[in-house]
Every structure is written in C-alpha cells, then in structure tokens.
Design a protein around this motif. Structure first.
Motif, short mmCIF file in Angstrom:
data_model
loop_
_atom_site.label_atom_id
_atom_site.label_comp_id
_atom_site.label_asym_id
_atom_site.label_seq_id
_atom_site.Cartn_x
_atom_site.Cartn_y
_atom_site.Cartn_z
N UNK A 4 -28.37 11.88 12.86
CA UNK A 4 -28.58 11.18 11.68
C UNK A 4 -29.65 10.50 11.90
N UNK A 5 -30.10 9.86 10.43
CA UNK A 5 -30.71 8.87 10.48
C UNK A 5 -30.53 7.71 9.83
N UNK A 6 -30.74 6.79 10.55
CA UNK A 6 -30.38 5.09 10.05
C UNK A 6 -31.77 4.63 9.57
N UNK A 7 -31.40 4.68 8.34
CA UNK A 7 -33.24 4.35 7.57
C UNK A 7 -33.12 2.85 7.54
N UNK A 8 -34.36 2.43 7.82
CA UNK A 8 -34.73 0.76 8.25
C UNK A 8 -34.42 0.21 7.18
N UNK A 9 -34.62 0.57 5.68
CA UNK A 9 -33.94 -0.25 4.07
C UNK A 9 -32.62 -0.54 4.25
N UNK A 10 -31.62 0.07 5.64
CA UNK A 10 -29.78 -0.24 5.17
C UNK A 10 -29.82 1.21 4.89
N UNK A 11 -27.73 1.15 4.87
CA UNK A 11 -27.08 2.80 4.97
C UNK A 11 -27.36 3.61 5.86
N UNK A 12 -27.14 5.24 5.62
CA UNK A 12 -26.73 6.15 6.47
C UNK A 12 -27.30 7.55 6.03
N UNK A 13 -28.00 7.85 6.83
CA UNK A 13 -27.98 9.48 5.92
C UNK A 13 -27.30 11.09 7.07
N UNK A 14 -26.00 11.04 7.19
CA UNK A 14 -26.11 11.85 7.55
C UNK A 14 -26.27 13.46 7.59
N UNK A 15 -26.47 14.32 8.41
CA UNK A 15 -27.37 15.67 8.31
C UNK A 15 -28.66 15.41 7.54
N UNK A 16 -29.11 14.94 7.00
CA UNK A 16 -30.24 15.33 5.96
C UNK A 16 -30.98 15.93 6.14
N UNK A 17 -31.59 16.09 5.20
CA UNK A 17 -32.71 18.01 5.29
C UNK A 17 -33.26 17.97 6.23
N UNK A 18 -33.49 19.15 6.86
CA UNK A 18 -34.21 19.83 8.26
C UNK A 18 -35.79 18.78 7.91
N UNK A 19 -36.40 18.84 7.52
CA UNK A 19 -38.14 18.42 6.63
C UNK A 19 -37.50 16.86 6.83
N UNK A 20 -36.71 15.69 6.96
CA UNK A 20 -36.79 14.91 6.83
C UNK A 20 -37.30 14.06 7.51
N UNK A 21 -38.42 13.09 7.57
CA UNK A 21 -38.87 12.28 8.33
C UNK A 21 -38.92 11.18 9.38
N UNK A 22 -38.59 10.89 10.72
CA UNK A 22 -38.33 10.01 11.49
C UNK A 22 -39.43 9.06 11.35
N UNK A 23 -38.60 7.90 10.56
CA UNK A 23 -39.94 6.12 10.06
C UNK A 23 -39.90 5.61 11.59
N UNK A 24 -41.55 4.85 11.62
CA UNK A 24 -41.27 3.78 13.06
C UNK A 24 -40.53 2.86 12.84
N UNK A 25 -39.73 2.82 11.57
CA UNK A 25 -38.72 1.40 11.66
C UNK A 25 -37.23 2.31 11.71
N UNK A 26 -37.01 3.89 11.99
CA UNK A 26 -35.64 4.41 10.99
C UNK A 26 -35.26 4.45 12.69
N UNK A 27 -33.74 4.37 12.93
CA UNK A 27 -33.08 4.38 13.95
C UNK A 27 -32.48 6.02 13.87
#
Length: 689
Positions: free
Chosen positions: A332-355
């Motif tokens: 998944x992706x951990x957004x810089x704004x907080x929270x977590x996205x487990x198995x997000x959409x395939x087109x979810x783009x990784x941001x510069x501050x995302x983990x």
C-alpha cells in the motif's frame, strides 16, 4: 500419680538449656545484651592477656609491673588505649577511648544500615530509571513475556536498547520469570521496578516522559479494564507538562474502549481485544491457515510491515510498484497527509512525500530490483465464475465475541448456509437465541443446548457433517457462557473438546476445518489438533499488535485497516485463480496475475507442507525471482477487499465480488477501533532512510 509433672528423671541436655538462656537474654533488650557481651568479653580477654604476659620472656619481675602489662594488653585489645599513669589519667583515657569507640561504632552502624537500606531498595526496584529512549511496560500479566520477546527481536540490530518493566511483584521475581520465559535478551537490557501502576509517583520511577513508547498491559478479571484506565490516568499525571510518549494499550471489553481512549489522550492508541479477535476468528473459519499468516506478519521473527520513502518511484502508479522490488512485497501507500491506503487503485500515483508500505525482512532490505522481473504471461489465469455451494458452520460455546463473529460471517457465506450453535447455561442460551432471532440474512442460525465437553452432546450434533467449526474460549471476566460448578472452564474445556472432536473426526472419516480460540498461548502446544491447525490466542495477538505499533506508530493505521469491516484484508485464495496448476512459474508471475485482478500478492501456502512446522507451508514475501509449482490445493496470500458471497435471485445484497481495479483511494482510519491517529503527522517511521 499420673498426669502430674515431677522433678525426678534424667536431667535435660545442656545445649537446649543454653539456647533457651541465650534466647531469653536476647529478648530482654539491648542493655542486658550489652552487659552480658561485656562480661563475656572480659572473661575471654583478661585471662588471655595474663597468659600473654606470662609467656613473654621480658615479663616484669614485680607483681605491680605484671599487672601493668596485663592492663596494657587488655586496653589494646579492647581499643581503650591501655594508658598507664596516675589513676585519674587512666580513668580519663578510658573514658575518651570509650567515647571514641562509641562514635566509631555508631558511624559504622549508620553507614551499614544506609547501605543495607539502599541495597534493599535496589532489590525491591524502588530506584528511578535514568535511561532515555527506552520502552516502558506498565503492569504484569502473561502479555509481558511475548512483548519482551518481540521487543528483544526488534532491537537485535539496535545498540543500547532498554526495556523497563513496572509491575506489582518483587524485582528479582520479575527478572527471574522473564529470564525463564524469554531467555537471553542479547543487546537489550532489561530493567524491572516494583510498584503499583496506578500511582503517578510510582509510575514516575520508569521515566515515561523520556521513553520512546509506553505499553500498558491488560489484566484479567472483572476489574482488568478498570485497572488499565486507572493506569492510563496515572501515566498522564506522571508525565504532565514533561513530555508525551507514544502510548499503546488494550481493553478486553469493547464497552470500556472509549473510556480508555479518553484516558490515553489524543496521542494514545487503545486496541479493542474483543473486536480484533472476533474478526480474525471469523476470517480464519472461512479460510483455514489465515491465523498462521497473521502470526508471521505480526511477529518480528520473520518478515513484517515497514514503510520507506523511495524518491526513484515518485510519480509512478501503484500498479508498477508491485514489481519494483525483488525481495520485498508492496502492500500500500502511506500518504503524507496521514492514514494508510491498503491495496489502492492501480493508477494511484505515488507522491513525493508519500511512503510505500511493504512487507520485508528488515528496515534495510527494501532494495529496488536491478531490472525487470521475469513474468510468464502465458501461465497467468483468472478465476472462473461459479456459485459456491452452501456450507454448514458449527459454533461450540458462546461468549461476548460470538455475535461479532456471526456478523462477520453472514455477508460472506454462500446463500443457504447454516450455522448451528451449541452452548450451555441460561444466559448463554438466551443471548444466542436473541442473536438467532435477529438474523434476517443468508445465514440460517439455530441454537442447541449442550455441554461442548460432553462426548454424548457432541455425538448428537454429527460433527463430521459440518464443513467448518469454531471452538470459542471461555470469558474469565464473567461472559455469557458460564459453566456449572465443578465443570471444566477456560482452556481446559477447549482442550478436552478438541480431544473429542479428533475422535469423532477419525470415526467419521471427515475432518471439518476447526478454529480454536484460547486464552493462554502455552496451552496451544498441548492442543490435540492436527499440525498447522488454526488457533487464535487473543492475548498474544494483541501483544504482537501493541509491540508492532510501539516500534512504529504509523502501523496502527495499517492494522486498523486490516481488521476493519469493508476494507482490504488478508486472504488465502486458490493458487489456480492466478496461475496454471502444475506449471513452474516465478513468484513475480503470481504478483503480476494478482495485479491484474486488483490484488496485492504477499506470499503463498503449500498444502503439501501444511503439517511441517514451524511455518506449516506459509511463505510470506518470497523472492520474486524464485520459481514455484502450485498444486490444486495450494493457496496464495493476497491483500484484497473482503469478498461478498453471490446472492440468490431476488436477494438485494451485492451479487458479485469486486475484483477489478478500483479508481478511488481508500483510507484505513477507523475512529471507533484505533482512534488517535493524527493526520499530517510526517514523523519518520521504522522503515525510513
């Protein structure tokens, strides 16, 4: 004349009479004791001094000279000088010597008593801890042993790691019990302090304001959750205006969760043991082996969750991240704004501050692959459309978690499925009947009265005719399923029931999948079940969750999402839904097949190794370049949306499982289960650079 004592008869032995006299002298007080000690000392020193003087070749010839020599010897021996001269001079010298002797003796006594008190304080664990960035455990229960063990494993590559335990037992006793249960702690130093955790002054001994994390242990009994709340309040009072450590706690009864969360403060994390345990039992009952997968991901012995920031992948869609690592599995992706996205959409783009959230061996093993990973596209397959047949579920026993388990089962079972509950006791039957009457969905529920530890009642159920069975544990905090006086309770009842179930399985020739809930993890080793069976130990599960969150507070959002309803969670799906059977493929091929279905593939389980410990066929995060051959009974570990069983005609519930890629991002924040997550908290996590 009989019955009267006389003075006739043999005399008493001298040794008992001497001991009796000595005890009488000791009991009469200090003054009498000093007098007797003085007399005994003079009775020994004076004759010995006379003998020394007469044995000396230079002995004086006159009686007066000999008496002076004896006096000098006695004075030097007793440290009173032994000066000679006029009687007044001798008297004054003796008085001064006695004063000096009294002063020195008093000083030595004070120093000795002070040292003894200090040693006793240290032995009792009453001194203040001066460590910083240590981990604090408040309380004492069976949780302390898995927590210390996991923290030791997590600190294996960390220097000067310290664990401070504050409990009500003696310091030496706690250290001995931990050493016996955990063994060597390696680089991690263990400090134990003794005292009640509900007193802020005592809690301050372990310096929680300077700790990296504070874990509040749960307690059994009806007052267990109240003790957790009081400990959290004492912790808040102890660290007030001096810092705010990361606090992780858990309560057994969901009714006390909100109160505990308020006591923990905005930065605290309070887990609901009942809710997490019930959801895992429900999922494992439908997918045998799932408890082993959670065990592998939650402990520090193998691979676990980490978060990393990867600038080289910034701007890439999530679908491409899945094959970016050869020895790590993206989840998944951990957004810089907080929270977590487990198995997000395939087109979810990784941001510069995302983990990136991934499963890997350690925080330094997340390394990008050197090149494209080998994928055999011709071996990729898709699950066929089919309607599963109805299933029969058996629930043995009843407790507070049973309604939640049934609520989790109902949306996912095939239409026409049946659930039979066997319980004993008026309260248990009343609660189970109320739950059955409230069912209006696809799962038909019936309740039968009977003792689950009685083989006659089990015979009447025809256990081999069921597809899946759940053996519930006993609530020691006053649950609904209360046994009769003298009957088996707790894990003892579960062990006996498992014996009867195994006998019925052998006689019937059919083995339903059994999930057993237990209280004590040590009893799991005694269970007479087939190897690789599913056991859910709520206390140990929560201990692992609390330890993971203490090491990386951002994982609270991950576990919140994993155990929440309606979100993505772990599943064991047939391997034939992803690749062709009996064909050797790379694990990267399985990951690519899962990507096309909108799933994150994290590993697999081989049916042929299901009886071989300690992994029982479970392999989490294998190298994507490794080749594997799956049979028709093997499974793939995936992170996907909770499946919903197909509905019959006219059923208003959803008619198909969502497996296509989703366009909307999802967050795992659930304020009613793990509140306290702070949006916008960009602090560094365990997997960061």
């Amino acid at each position: 004349m009989t019955g009267r004592r006389t003075t006739d008869g043999p005399p008493r032995p001298a040794l008992p009479r001497t001991r009796y006299w000595f005890d009488s002298v000791i009991a009469r007080g200090t003054r009498v004791l000093i007098g007797w000690l003085t007399l005994i000392c003079l009775a020994v020193v004076v004759p010995a001094s006379v003998a020394l003087v007469w044995a000396d070749r230079r002995v004086p010839r006159t009686w007066s000279g000999q008496l002076v020599a004896v006096w000098v010897s006695v004075g030097q021996t007793l440290k009173i000088g032994g000066a000679v001269g006029s009687p007044l001079y001798v008297l004054i010298s003796v008085v001064l010597a006695l004063v000096a002797l009294l002063f020195v003796s008093t000083l030595v006594g004070l120093i000795t008593n002070g040292l003894n008190d200090r040693v006793l304080d240290l032995r009792r664990g009453r001194s203040t801890v001066l460590e910083e960035r240590h981990t604090v455990l408040l309380g004492w229960s069976e949780q302390v042993f898995p927590m210390v063990s996991e923290l030791v494993a997590a600190n294996a590559n960390r220097r000067r790691a310290v664990i401070a335990v504050l409990g009500p037992k003696d310091k030496a006793e706690m250290e001995d019990e931990i050493a016996l249960a955990v063994g060597r702690t390696g680089r991690t130093r263990l400090i134990c302090r003794s005292g009640v955790t509900t007193d802020p002054a005592v809690v301050a001994l372990v310096r929680p304001e300077a700790a990296r994390a504070v874990l509040v242990l749960t307690h059994g009994g009806e007052e267990g959750d109240a003790h957790v709340v009081k400990t959290l309040l004492a912790l808040e009072a102890a660290v007030r205006r001096r810092g705010r450590p990361e606090v992780v706690a858990a309560v057994r009864d969901g009714r006390h969760h909100r109160a505990a969360q308020l006591a923990a403060g905005p930065g605290g994390r309070v887990l609901n043991i009942e809710d997490v345990t019930a959801r895992l039992i429900a999922r494992t009952s439908r997918q045998p082996g799932l408890s082993l997968v959670h065990q592998e991901l939650l402990d520090f012995a193998g691979d676990e969750f980490y978060t990393v920031r990867e600038p080289a992948l910034t701007g890439q869609p999530f679908g491409r991240l899945l094959l970016a690592y050869a020895t790590s599995s993206v989840a998944g992706i951990v957004p810089a704004s907080g929270g977590v996205e487990l198995n997000p959409a395939q087109d979810r783009v990784l941001g510069a501050e995302d983990r990136i959230l991934l499963v890997t061996g350690d925080d330094d093993t997340a390394v990008l692959a050197d090149g494209p990973l080998p994928v055999d596209s011709e071996a990729i397959t898709e699950p066929g459309a089919s309607v599963p047949p109805p299933e029969r579920f058996l629930v043995l026993g009843w407790n507070r978690r049973a309604p939640v388990i049934i609520d989790q089962l109902e949306p996912c079972v095939p239409e026409g499925s049946e659930l039979v509950v066997m319980a004993a006791g008026e309260e248990a039957l009343r609660d189970a009947g109320r739950c059955a009457r409230s069912r209006a969905g696809r799962l038909r529920m019936t309740v039968r009265e009977g003792d689950i530890a009685d083989p006659r009642d089990l015979d009447a159920l025809d256990v081999p005719s069921f597809d899946r069975a759940v053996l519930l544990g006993y609530d020691d905090t006053g649950g609904a399923d209360r046994a009769a006086p003298g009957a088996l309770t707790g894990d003892d009842r579960s062990l006996v029931t498992l014996l009867h179930l195994r006998a019925l399985e052998e006689a019937g020739g059919r083995k339903p999948a059994v999930v057993t809930e237990m209280t004590d993890d040590r009893n799991r080793l005694l269970a007479p079940a087939r190897e690789g069976g599913d056991f859910v130990v709520g206390g140990r599960l929560i201990s692992l969750l609390m330890t993971q969150i203490a090491e990386n507070r951002h994982l609270a959002d991950v576990f919140d999402a994993l155990f929440s309803a309606g979100g993505d969670s772990l599943h064991l799906k047939p391997a034939t839904h992803y690749v062709l059977p009996e064909r050797e493929v790379t694990f990267a091929t399985v990951v690519e097949s899962g990507r096309r279905q909108g799933h994150c593939v994290l590993g697999y389980r081989l049916h042929g190794e299901a009886r071989c410990g300690p992994a029982y066929g479970v392999r989490v995060n294998p190298d994507k370049r490794d080749r594997v051959r799956f049979g028709p009974w093997d499974s793939v570990i995936v992170l996907a949306r909770e499946p919903v069983a197909p509905a019959a005609a006219g059923d208003p519930s959803p008619s198909k499982v969502r497996s296509e890629p989703r366009s909307e991002p999802r967050s795992g924040a659930l304020s009613d289960r793990l509140p306290g997550s702070r949006a916008g908290d960009g602090s560094k996590t365990a997997g960061g650079p």
